[in-house]
Structures are given as structure tokens and as C-alpha cells.
Design an enzyme around this catalytic site. Structure first.
Site, PDB file in Angstrom:
ATOM      1  N   GLU A   1      -3.296   8.536   8.684  1.00 18.43           N
ATOM      2  CA  GLU A   1      -1.723   8.275   8.733  1.00 18.43           C
ATOM      3  C   GLU A   1      -1.217   9.137   9.936  1.00 18.43           C
ATOM      4  O   GLU A   1      -0.335   8.749  10.741  1.00 18.43           O
ATOM      5  CB  GLU A   1      -0.952   8.489   7.519  1.00 18.43           C
ATOM      6  CG  GLU A   1      -1.062   7.676   6.433  1.00 18.43           C
ATOM      7  CD  GLU A   1      -0.201   6.457   6.296  1.00 18.43           C
ATOM      8  OE1 GLU A   1       0.744   6.714   7.147  1.00 18.43           O
ATOM      9  OE2 GLU A   1      -0.680   5.424   5.761  1.00 18.43           O
TER      10      GLU A   1
ATOM     11  N   HIS B   1      -7.534   2.915   3.829  1.00 17.84           N
ATOM     12  CA  HIS B   1      -7.152   3.765   4.995  1.00 17.84           C
ATOM     13  C   HIS B   1      -8.439   3.854   5.683  1.00 17.84           C
ATOM     14  O   HIS B   1      -8.419   3.946   7.095  1.00 17.84           O
ATOM     15  CB  HIS B   1      -6.599   4.856   4.718  1.00 17.84           C
ATOM     16  CG  HIS B   1      -5.102   5.139   4.624  1.00 17.84           C
ATOM     17  ND1 HIS B   1      -4.484   4.355   3.265  1.00 17.84           N
ATOM     18  CD2 HIS B   1      -4.009   5.588   5.215  1.00 17.84           C
ATOM     19  CE1 HIS B   1      -3.146   4.578   3.547  1.00 17.84           C
ATOM     20  NE2 HIS B   1      -3.066   5.237   4.423  1.00 17.84           N
TER      21      HIS B   1
ATOM     22  N   CYS C   1     -10.704   2.884  -0.373  1.00 16.51           N
ATOM     23  CA  CYS C   1      -9.381   2.999   0.131  1.00 16.51           C
ATOM     24  C   CYS C   1      -9.098   2.207   1.473  1.00 16.51           C
ATOM     25  O   CYS C   1      -9.978   2.412   2.440  1.00 16.51           O
ATOM     26  CB  CYS C   1      -8.905   4.405   0.399  1.00 16.51           C
ATOM     27  SG  CYS C   1      -7.215   4.769   1.077  1.00 16.51           S
TER      28      CYS C   1
ATOM     29  N   ASP D   1       0.929  -1.185   0.106  1.00 14.68           N
ATOM     30  CA  ASP D   1       0.105   0.013   0.059  1.00 14.68           C
ATOM     31  C   ASP D   1       0.721   0.996   0.156  1.00 14.68           C
ATOM     32  O   ASP D   1       2.062   1.181   0.389  1.00 14.68           O
ATOM     33  CB  ASP D   1      -0.791   0.115   1.246  1.00 14.68           C
ATOM     34  CG  ASP D   1      -1.903   1.126   1.243  1.00 14.68           C
ATOM     35  OD1 ASP D   1      -2.375   1.609   0.038  1.00 14.68           O
ATOM     36  OD2 ASP D   1      -2.248   1.790   2.409  1.00 14.68           O
ATOM     37  N   SER D   2       0.153   2.326  -0.394  1.00 17.05           N
ATOM     38  CA  SER D   2       0.908   3.626  -0.048  1.00 17.05           C
ATOM     39  C   SER D   2       1.507   3.842   1.270  1.00 17.05           C
ATOM     40  O   SER D   2       2.514   4.415   1.308  1.00 17.05           O
ATOM     41  CB  SER D   2       0.186   4.785  -0.727  1.00 17.05           C
ATOM     42  OG  SER D   2      -1.057   4.893   0.059  1.00 17.05           O
TER      43      SER D   2
ATOM     44  N   CYS E   1      -4.148  -1.302  -2.127  1.00 20.26           N
ATOM     45  CA  CYS E   1      -4.224   0.187  -2.372  1.00 20.26           C
ATOM     46  C   CYS E   1      -5.170   0.530  -3.480  1.00 20.26           C
ATOM     47  O   CYS E   1      -5.218   0.204  -4.595  1.00 20.26           O
ATOM     48  CB  CYS E   1      -2.936   0.635  -2.842  1.00 20.26           C
ATOM     49  SG  CYS E   1      -2.741   2.563  -3.289  1.00 20.26           S
TER      50      CYS E   1
END
Length: 271
Positions: free
Chosen positions: A152, A188, A186, A10-11, A73
Site C-alpha cells: 500500500e 495485494h 492475498c 477489498d481492505s 480480499c
């Protein structure tokens, strides 16, 4: 049977929500996770840059003897998955198709919303996939570019005025569209489930990209007789492209368990 590990990338650290799902759904499998924390977020990048980053991520994972890759991702899944699959001779599963399939299974009104990064929404991939699977579906998409950096930075809990203000700005226009299902496009975003659910209300079902892609990977490995023996317990190794010092605390939030396993930092530009 195949005991080689599964690669996941993932990013940043959002893909750890997919790792959490994989640990539950495929507990016998070894996992190698790479979070490109030096270049997070991916959502505002060009297609060319995204493909470059994704190709490097795949090459790093393939430096191990892996049997499959889960692209945890949404941005890469919507912009680069076809190219990655064409360039590699192992199964690579993204998050879009499994998530769309699940959303269509649960919607009753055929009105489905999608929230994702700017690159994912611009690609139109979720909308195109949903309409290919069911031409009668109505789709409304919304880019939420601040969600990834806020998550994040651990600004994701109810009561946090910053995330609640941003989420309301993004989501309130969706409430009046009559949708009954919302794709969290996503990996996240599952950490924002409580905030999103409160804004959208009980009549909207939330569909998580990470969980559905984990089930898709299981089906893919089963079809190829490539699952590990069920009597073993899998292990997970973690790699990042930036500071590893704070990994354990942050990763524990995404995985929703105490983690006593530090990540190793690697130079992704070498790949």
C-alpha cells in the site's frame, strides 16, 4: 443477459489486481470497486471486526443495483464468506476455493505453500479447503503481515531493500519444505511476484488469488445466464473510505495501466 454491474471490494487497493483480471476476463461487465482504505489492513483484526467491516462493505455495494459480488480480499474470504453468502440473495464469490482448485491442478509433488495475512493463516481455511479437495496434499502456511502495508506504501519492487529483507525473512523457511506451488493468498501479493519468484526460485509455481476468483465469477454468471452482452464495453467506478487524492497514481500501479478516473470518497460507517 444482465447488464447490472458487479461489485468488488477489498481492505485497500490490493483488490484492484482482481479488477485488472476481471477487465481482461469479463471485458463487457461494469464494475463498482470499493477499497476500505480508512481501515486497511484487515489482516490483524478479530473475526467479529472482520465480519462487521465486510458486512458494511457489502451493504455499500448493494446500494447500487449489482448482480454479484467478488470478495477480492483473502482475509474476508477465509473468515466471513459463508456468513455473507447466507445473508445475501445474490452470488458472492471469494478467492479461496478457486485458488485452491488451481493450485491442486498445477502441483506435481502435492506440496503446496500458502502465504497470506495473519487472520487468513489463523483461520486455517486454505489448508482445510486444499485437504478437502485432495486429502493427500501437504500444506505449509506462512503469515506475512507486513506485505499489505508495504504494498500500500508502494514498497514492492525488486531492489527495494525493505521489501526484499522482509520477504526473505518470510519466505526462506518455505524454500526447504519441498513445495512446488505457492498460493498468493492475498490480492495485494501479485505486485510482489518478482520479489517472491526470485526468492522461491523457478521450481515453484505462483498461483494468484485474484485471477482465479475472476474465472470463478465468470463461470457463476454464465451458469445463471447473467453475463452482459459481449458487444458492449464495461466501465469501472471506484470508491474509497479515506483520502481519494492519491488514488489515480496508486491505482495505476495495481491496474498496470494509466488511470484518468478519480475515486470518490464515501463514509463507510453509514452502512
Amino acid at each position: 443477459m444482465d447488464t447490472r454491474p458487479i461489485g468488488v471490494f477489498d481492505s485497500g487497493l490490493g483488490g484492484l489486481t482482481a479488477v485488472r483480471a476481471l477487465r481482461r476476463i469479463l471485458p463487457a461487465e461494469d464494475l463498482i470497486y470499493f477499497g476500505d482504505t480508512a481501515r486497511v489492513p484487515y489482516g490483524g483484526r478479530s473475526r467479529e471486526t472482520l465480519l462487521k467491516y465486510a458486512s458494511q462493505d457489502v451493504r455499500f455495494l448493494r446500494s447500487f443495483d449489482i448482480k454479484a459480488i467478488l470478495v477480492a480480499c483473502g482475509t474476508v474470504s477465509t473468515t466471513s464468506l459463508d456468513t455473507l453468502q447466507a445473508e445475501n440473495d445474490l452470488p458472492i464469490v471469494g478467492v479461496v476455493e478457486p485458488t485452491c482448485r488451481r493450485a491442486l491442478a498445477v502441483t506435481k509433488t502435492k506440496r503446496v505453500g500458502v502465504i497470506a495475512t495473519l487472520a487468513s493463516i489463523r483461520s486455517g481455511m486454505y489448508e482445510a479447503t486444499l485437504r478437502r479437495m485432495d486429502p493427500a496434499v501437504e500444506v505449509v502456511g506462512r503469515a506475512c503481515p507486513l506485505f499489505v502495508p508495504l504494498v500500500e506504501n508502494r514498497r514492492y519492487q525488486r531492489g527495494d531493500v525493505v521489501i526484499e529483507t522482509v520477504a526473505r525473512e518470510y519466505l526462506e523457511p518455505l524454500r526447504g519444505t519441498g513445495l512446488d506451488t505457492l498460493i498468493l493468498g492475498c490480492t495485494h501479493y501479485p505486485l510482489l511476484v518478482d520479489v517472491i519468484a526470485e526468492i522461491m526460485g523457478p521450481g515453484v509455481t505462483l498461483v494468484s488469488a485474484g485471477e482465479e476468483s475472476a474465472y470463478e465469477l465468470k463461470r457463476t454468471l454464465q451458469a445463471g445466464d447473467a453475463l452482459s452482452p459481449p458487444d458492449r464495453r464495461g466501465a469501472t467506478a471506484f470508491y474509497v473510505s479515506d483520502r481519494a487524492e492519491d488514488f489515480e497514481e496508486t491505482a495505476s500501479v495495481f491496474l498496470q495501466e494509466e488511470l484518468h478516473h478519480a475515486a470518490q470518497r464515501i463514509d463507510i460507517d453509514q452502512y
